[in-house]
Structure formats: structure tokens, C-alpha cells
Design a protein around this motif. Sequence first.
Motif, PDB file in Angstrom:
ATOM      1  N   TYR A 208       1.048  -0.905  -0.121  1.00 44.59           N
ATOM      2  CA  TYR A 208       0.050  -0.038   0.152  1.00 44.59           C
ATOM      3  C   TYR A 208       0.920   1.106  -0.075  1.00 44.59           C
ATOM      4  O   TYR A 208       1.247   1.510   1.141  1.00 44.59           O
ATOM      5  N   ARG A 209       1.126   1.650  -1.224  1.00 37.43           N
ATOM      6  CA  ARG A 209       2.042   2.825  -1.233  1.00 37.43           C
ATOM      7  C   ARG A 209       1.639   4.190  -1.417  1.00 37.43           C
ATOM      8  O   ARG A 209       2.254   5.143  -1.585  1.00 37.43           O
ATOM      9  N   THR A 210       0.340   4.426  -1.259  1.00 42.29           N
ATOM     10  CA  THR A 210      -0.363   5.657  -1.337  1.00 42.29           C
ATOM     11  C   THR A 210      -1.252   5.984  -0.092  1.00 42.29           C
ATOM     12  O   THR A 210      -1.716   5.019   0.698  1.00 42.29           O
ATOM     13  N   ALA A 211      -1.311   7.189   0.297  1.00 42.15           N
ATOM     14  CA  ALA A 211      -2.089   7.497   1.641  1.00 42.15           C
ATOM     15  C   ALA A 211      -3.387   7.217   1.319  1.00 42.15           C
ATOM     16  O   ALA A 211      -4.070   6.465   2.368  1.00 42.15           O
ATOM     17  N   SER A 212      -3.992   7.144   0.147  1.00 43.19           N
ATOM     18  CA  SER A 212      -5.325   7.089  -0.052  1.00 43.19           C
ATOM     19  C   SER A 212      -5.715   5.612   0.088  1.00 43.19           C
ATOM     20  O   SER A 212      -6.827   5.312   0.850  1.00 43.19           O
ATOM     21  N   HIS A 213      -4.944   4.811  -0.319  1.00 41.45           N
ATOM     22  CA  HIS A 213      -5.061   3.223   0.276  1.00 41.45           C
ATOM     23  C   HIS A 213      -5.193   2.878   1.536  1.00 41.45           C
ATOM     24  O   HIS A 213      -5.780   1.969   2.130  1.00 41.45           O
ATOM     25  N   ARG A 214      -3.989   3.408   2.288  1.00 37.70           N
ATOM     26  CA  ARG A 214      -3.937   3.045   3.618  1.00 37.70           C
ATOM     27  C   ARG A 214      -5.109   3.786   4.399  1.00 37.70           C
ATOM     28  O   ARG A 214      -5.692   3.269   5.320  1.00 37.70           O
ATOM     29  N   LEU A 215      -5.757   4.736   3.874  1.00 37.48           N
ATOM     30  CA  LEU A 215      -6.942   5.568   4.692  1.00 37.48           C
ATOM     31  C   LEU A 215      -8.032   4.662   4.521  1.00 37.48           C
ATOM     32  O   LEU A 215      -8.836   4.372   5.332  1.00 37.48           O
ATOM     33  N   GLU A 216      -8.039   4.185   3.261  1.00 33.96           N
ATOM     34  CA  GLU A 216      -9.405   3.286   2.843  1.00 33.96           C
ATOM     35  C   GLU A 216      -9.260   2.001   3.784  1.00 33.96           C
ATOM     36  O   GLU A 216     -10.126   1.392   4.341  1.00 33.96           O
ATOM     37  N   LYS A 218      -7.814   1.784   6.655  1.00 31.35           N
ATOM     38  CA  LYS A 218      -8.357   2.259   8.210  1.00 31.35           C
ATOM     39  C   LYS A 218      -9.977   2.191   8.312  1.00 31.35           C
ATOM     40  O   LYS A 218     -10.417   1.960   9.123  1.00 31.35           O
ATOM     41  N   ASP A 219     -10.391   2.863   7.180  1.00 37.93           N
ATOM     42  CA  ASP A 219     -11.870   2.879   7.031  1.00 37.93           C
ATOM     43  C   ASP A 219     -12.619   1.473   6.930  1.00 37.93           C
ATOM     44  O   ASP A 219     -13.414   0.960   7.803  1.00 37.93           O
ATOM     45  N   GLU A 222     -12.360   0.070  10.651  1.00 40.71           N
ATOM     46  CA  GLU A 222     -13.277   0.476  11.534  1.00 40.71           C
ATOM     47  C   GLU A 222     -14.691  -0.162  11.425  1.00 40.71           C
ATOM     48  O   GLU A 222     -15.519  -0.508  12.147  1.00 40.71           O
TER      49      GLU A 222
ATOM     50  N   GLU B  14       0.497  11.498  -5.636  1.00 46.55           N
ATOM     51  CA  GLU B  14      -0.561  11.750  -5.033  1.00 46.55           C
ATOM     52  C   GLU B  14      -0.710  13.274  -4.322  1.00 46.55           C
ATOM     53  O   GLU B  14       0.612  13.596  -3.963  1.00 46.55           O
ATOM     54  N   TYR B  16      -2.441  15.885  -1.551  1.00 44.05           N
ATOM     55  CA  TYR B  16      -3.517  16.545  -0.499  1.00 44.05           C
ATOM     56  C   TYR B  16      -3.187  17.850  -0.478  1.00 44.05           C
ATOM     57  O   TYR B  16      -2.261  18.476  -0.575  1.00 44.05           O
ATOM     58  N   LEU B 143      -2.718   8.866   9.431  1.00 45.33           N
ATOM     59  CA  LEU B 143      -1.897   7.638   9.257  1.00 45.33           C
ATOM     60  C   LEU B 143      -0.998   7.456  10.284  1.00 45.33           C
ATOM     61  O   LEU B 143      -0.020   8.295  10.539  1.00 45.33           O
ATOM     62  N   GLU B 165       7.576   4.990   3.551  1.00 45.39           N
ATOM     63  CA  GLU B 165       6.483   3.813   3.386  1.00 45.39           C
ATOM     64  C   GLU B 165       5.592   4.076   2.081  1.00 45.39           C
ATOM     65  O   GLU B 165       4.760   3.079   1.815  1.00 45.39           O
ATOM     66  N   LEU B 166       5.546   5.514   1.682  1.00 47.10           N
ATOM     67  CA  LEU B 166       4.548   5.719   0.748  1.00 47.10           C
ATOM     68  C   LEU B 166       5.444   6.494  -0.390  1.00 47.10           C
ATOM     69  O   LEU B 166       6.463   6.976  -0.337  1.00 47.10           O
TER      70      LEU B 166
END
Lengths: 331, 563
Positions: A208-216, A218-219, A222, B14, B16, B143, B165-166
Amino acid sequence: MAPIHTVVLTKGVPDFREGQVSFDENGHLERGKTPTVMNPNDKFALRAALQTRVRHGGRVSVMSMGPPGYKDVLREAMADVYADDLYLLSDREMAAADTWATSITLATGIEKMAAGTNEGDGRDEDAMPDLVFAGFKTADGETGHTGPQTCWCLDMPVVTHVVSLDIDPEARTLRAKRLVEGDIEEIETVEAELPCFVVADPEFVPSYRTASHRLELKDLRERTARRAEAFEDHLTVWDHSDLNLDPDYIGLDGSPTIVSSVDPIPKQPAEREATVVAPDDADGMTELVDEMLPFAAGASGGGGGAEAVADGGRTGGSDDRDTSDGETGGE
Amino acid sequence: MSSSPSDADAADAEHYEAVVVGAGPGGAAAAAALASYGVETLVLERGVDAGSKNVSGGLIYAEESAPYTIDRLFEGFREEAAERPVTDYHLHNVAGDRVKSFDITDLHEHDTEWCDAVLRRKMDSWLAERVHELTRETGGGLLTEVRVNGLLREQGEIVGVTCDELDPIRADLVVAADGVNSELARDAGLMDWAEPEEWFQGVKAVVDMPEGAIEERFGVDDDEGVAHLFSGDLFDDVRGGGFLYTNRDTLSIGTVFHLDSLVAEQAEPHELLDALLTHPLLAQWLGDEYEELEYSAKLVPDSKKVALREPHRDRLVLVGDAAGQMQAQGPIIKGMNHAVTAGALAAEAYAEAKARGDTRTAGTLYAEKLRSEGVMDKLRPRRYEAARVVGENDRASGLTDRLVDSRVGRGALRALGGRLERLYGSPYLSMMVPDTRTPYVTLPTAIAEELGEPITDVNTVEPPSLEERIGDLTYDTDIGHPHIRLRDASYEASGAAVSACPVSAEGFGGGCYRTETVRTNGSEETVVSLDTQPCVECGTCAIVADTAWEHPRGGKGVEFRQG
């Protein structure tokens, strides 16, 4: 583009970890005293499915064949990789199945699932899952048959020993890195069309190399925490009549494998007796070579030295057959 | 940085709107405020959990004059995330077994709306949950286990961050709230780690208290708490002092020293902490059963010297420790409150700049706000810089030292008596206290000798050894990837780390740094060797030794449970 539907096959196995597993004085596994856990190798298949789900959305279903006690293994699958729905194929007629009967049962289960659950998903009503994942061998049977045989029943391409995976949902293709066994370890990259059957290697590493994947991720965690507590609401149990399967072709009656005898598990190397032979001890070396020769001959002659040769070598010896719980996928 | 991605990488990265690096109070305040302006905000924290890398002495202030306080940004903060309020504040001047105590509650209450003791693991992880909820609503989120290792640049301009990591992430605003040893501040050329006299080093023990012991031994109700400070001769000649704060069921006891003084005296920080823990004065509070829950350490910037007047470059703004925003107001240390204010002001500045149609002015606007809201003058008062010229040269301190020690000086101290206490309580004077031995050692010692009462209690505390303290810490070691490398292993270049590092000591083989003698061809050389396994990531060696210093990868390294 329709959302990706992924199915993962899993199986419950005896917990072989030190302190959990129990053997009788003959070295036979005591199933009753040994807890059932998810087959460790299946976790890599589940992780590969989760990676697909996180990157491309869609839905993950987990399926197993086995006794009602396997529900807990399915709950674990939901808690660990946030599965959307769970399927257990279970009744007495399926018990004591070998890998062949198991594969037929699982493939039928997948077909029924595909036919019945695509509504509202934007998928064709009877579309097959885009991906079916299985782990590499179960910890008890160790055959590695069930996955590929299930795949054969489903008539999909199969990619085994997968260590990393990329899906292109637009082009409906899969690109995988797989280990090629040989004298030296090689990795080859293969491409296949969806739907496709994937056997994840224990060296599979999700990425998982993108923040959006890691946030997904995490969602999902939960959302699933609550779902896993009420996992039975998301669990479908089918017996052989639900699947419209003839009892003669499943379970013990549908299993062509014959286990002629069972050997106890060999001792750990550290527990074996060791004799040191010095290289200049001619007599000692001759004796050693004489002792080793039959094994060398066995290696080239195909299975010599092993007493339990099933016809055609279809399955290795395990004591699965003496229990009521059948084999399932995930091997 | 080890890898610098090319401009081509930056183009399809990416994106933000804002990336906040570090989930301490500064980062949390920035992120919450950004989210309140509707800004898509991603927060990246390298710890396995927010707070697992964070240590502070333990008091957070809400100042009456501050534009933002943490409880107004995070409703329920005091009830959910804090320990006890500080309702009594005392300063103890110690000489041998004599002590003269001053009540400095007035100084403490000056401009104070409230002040609570905190433990950072609990506090920061609570904040992080709120921050994730708030930022997720505007398309971002928080994160953990992601280490930002540098700045992403395009044609020389900062446009985002790079991570272990990203893949690289672009942002219109990068908030570096990555703490005292901010790798981003260093990458941007805004901070160096060169001068020991610009830093303090603190070590702390969190000590378990039996139920009801705090109420009984400190004479407080269950919604009250105390703070005690200690100075005088109990730390030999090292410039600094000790503290004790009451948490809900534990005590935070620590010592803070000027790093240059630690180096000059070759003092062992853990031994100075032990000197405090075993002092007879503490017997009344520690009792007979001593159970230490955690040993920790932290570097503290001296804002009077290093707080950046323009803490920004391109799209990057620095908040909190990363910008040197840590105020030592005489004996009282304020850091977290300024980080909170700075973080929220940075968010406000970005929102205003965006409303005006040019987000690139956010940094300048942020610096202006730090000045107009009075933050900068608290952190780095101009009058300190004027006083420092006179007060901090050695001859002047020699003179004041001799004066305090002379018969005239001693007579004056006795004559001043009760008025001394008021003098210590002056917020104006306390801001200008020079960094010399006089206020830390000579004066408190003289006060105690002249005016103090003898202590009769016997302290039976036996603190754990350094080896035991390291053994009790939790580590996830990144085997094969040490995050610190010695660039120069000679004793001249890096020998100071052996004593100054809080998890190393001369003659101790189980720490990070050790002295080794190498004999080759008949000659003998003393060198320093390094094993980063016990590292508590305080950053001391980055300053006192010649190292290539980075943080461990996300989730790796030490994990504080108390903080």
C-alpha cells in the motif's frame, strides 16, 4: 466498469503450534484436544484479496467447506481482512472428503454464490467472481491440490506461487510476480485475463504505497470491527441439497483417494540420535554409504522408502479421513 | 536525504491540500484547525500509535493571552486526555540536606487559564483519534507508522514530502510538526543540530503510586495536583534542575539540563535523575515502595536562542519543537501550549492566504501572526537578547557567583528573606534569567544554606540501573537498518555522546555509545562505537557527536507507553 468481486477459499486446521497441538502415544493427532484455527497459509490469500479490495473497491467473499465449527475461522477472516460476506458449505454428506470431492463442492458453491449475489452490484446477474484466491497448501493435508482442482472445475486460468499482484480493472487483466521453483529462486512476471484463480505464496507481501489506500484500509477496519461481532448476519450456510449435489460425488463417497497407512510425524532433527563419522574413518564411511544408498535409489526411482504410496500419488498421508470434518479449499 | 526523487516523480504524485507531519499537539492543532476550514488534510505519524514517540516533562498550559488553547480545539480534552491540574507550585532550593522552599503558585498562575499534567501516549493517541475523525470528513485522515523522510522539491521549490512507506505526496501546505529533531526543518535548511548551548536535555521517570497515595502524601483532593521544582547543589555543578508532577495515579519525576553543561561536566543524565530520586527531600512523596514504569528522554530547544522568527519556506511551515517553540520562562517550561497556538495559527494563515487567492503567502502570514498574537515575544523576548550580552559571559557570572558567595551577598540574601520568594515569582524577571551557574546552582545553594531548614527524612529509594531501564522499554528494532551512523568515530569528535546520551554511560557496555580502545602496530587509539538498538530517539548525539542521524522507519524503534 463493474466492481471487482473476489472470493477467498479457506480452511480450518489443527493448531500445530507448540503448546496447542496434542498427539497420542502413537504420534497420532488428537483432534478433540487440538483447537481449530485458520490454515496459516490462507492468510496470504486473504491479504491478496484485501489488497485488491483496497485498491479497486468491490467486494470480498470468503468460503469454506467444513463442520459448523469452521464458522469461527470465517469470523477470523472477516475480522482480519474485512470480508463482506461469508459462506460455509457444511453437512454430514460432505464429511471426510478428499481434495477432489472438496474441489467439486467448492466450485459448485462458488457458482451458486455468483449466480445469486450479483444483484445491485452492477454486475451481470450470473457473472463469475473476477478473482478466486487460495492459499498454498493446508497445514494438515499438505497436498496443495484443492486450489488448482477447484480452478479446473471453474474453468479459469490459474496463477500459482504469487508473491505480488497488480490488477487492471479496465483492461480486465492481472499481472502477477510468481516464484519459480528451481535450483535458484527465480521470479517471473505473468499476465492473465480475469476471471482468474490465484494461489498466493507464503511470501506474498501486500503493498500500500499511497495514503489514500492506507486511509481506505483504516476505514475498512473501523467498519468491519462492528460487522465481525455480528458475523453470523453475514454468513450463509449451504448443505448439499442447497448446492444440488449428488451425495455419491461428494464427501467420503465421492473421494477416490485411498490412504493405505499413516506414519507418525518424524522427530525434530535436534531430537534424533546423531553419530559422528570422521571423514578418514574408512569403515565408518562405508557403513554410512550403505545405509544411505536405498534413499538415493528411492529419490531417482520415484517414492521408494515411503511405504504409503497411494495409487497415482493423489494425496499424502494425513489422518483427515478418520474425522467427521471434510477437507475444504485453501490448500 | 538518502533518496531525492526527481521532478518527474513529483508531477504524477498523490496530492493532498495539506500534509501535516507529526501527530503531537502542534500537528493535532494544525490538522483540526485546517479541517475546520474545510481543507483536505493528511496527517502522517511515524509512531506505531500517536504518542508512542513523544515525551514531555508533563505540563500543558492554557494561557489567558493565547488565541488558541487545546481544550477549545478539542472538546473534552481535560477530562479525557489529561491527568491532574496543577493547583500548587513550589520551588525548592537545596544545599546538602537543607532546603528552602518557595511557593511560586503566583508565577505559575500568571496568564494561566489552567494547567494540567499529561502523559503523552494517552494524550496524543486521544488527540489523534479526534484528528482522524475531523480530517476524514474533509477527505484526508491520519496515518500512523509512516515516516516522512524529506521534502519533495520541484525545480528547487518545496512541493510536498517523501516517505519511507509511501510514494511521494504533493501538497499546497506542508506543516512540519515533527518534533525537536525535525528532519524537515533540517532538510529545509531552517535548523541545524550544531550547538549544544541551544538545547536542553531532559530525562524522566514515570513512577507508579499506590491508590490514594498522591492525595495523602501531597495533601490534595482527587481533582487537584502539585508541581515541584528543584535546584541547588544536588546536581553538582551541572546547570539545570529537577521537577515532580502529579499524574492521576503516577508521578512524573525528571531533570532538565543545559546540554552544553552536561557535556562540559561529562555528567551522566541517568545519574543526575537518580540524585534527585534518592534525595532525602523526596522521601516524603516516594515512600518505601518505588516502582518505575518508564524511563524516557527528550531534547528541548531553548526558544530564547533558536525559535525561528520566520519558520517557513515555500509551502513549508514549522510548528512546535520543530520551529524551536519551547519557552523556558525561568523555572517554568512551556512548550505544548505554544505548539498548539502555532499549529492553529498556521492553519488560520493558510485559510486566509487561500481566501485571498494565493496560498504561497501562507508562510509569511503565519510568521506575522506569531508576532501579532504575542507568541514570538514570549518565545524569544528581545530584552533577553539585550540582557544576554552582559549576563552570560563568564566574567560576569564569576562576578555574580562571587557576590552571592561573599559576606555582603549572604547578608543581602538573609535581609531579603521573604522578598526573595516574590522576586522568584516575577514573570518579567524570570524571562531574563541568564544561562549561567548563578541562577541554577550558586544562588539556590546559597539561599538554602542561609535560609533553609534541615531535612530529616531518610530516602530508601533504589532506582533501577540503566541496564534495567533499557530492558523495561519496548523496542521494535529495525534489524540491519541502524538509523544513526557515526561519521567520525574518534573520541574527539563523538566521545561526548558516551556520557551525554541518556541510554549510554562510560563503563557501560549495554548502551548506544561506548568507548573502545583499539591497539594497532603498537599504537593505541580511543574510539567510540555505536549500537542503535537501545536508542530512545532523543537526538542528543545528533548534536554532541558527529553522526548521520535519521529517525527509524515507521513503527520501528522505541515505543513509549507513558511518554
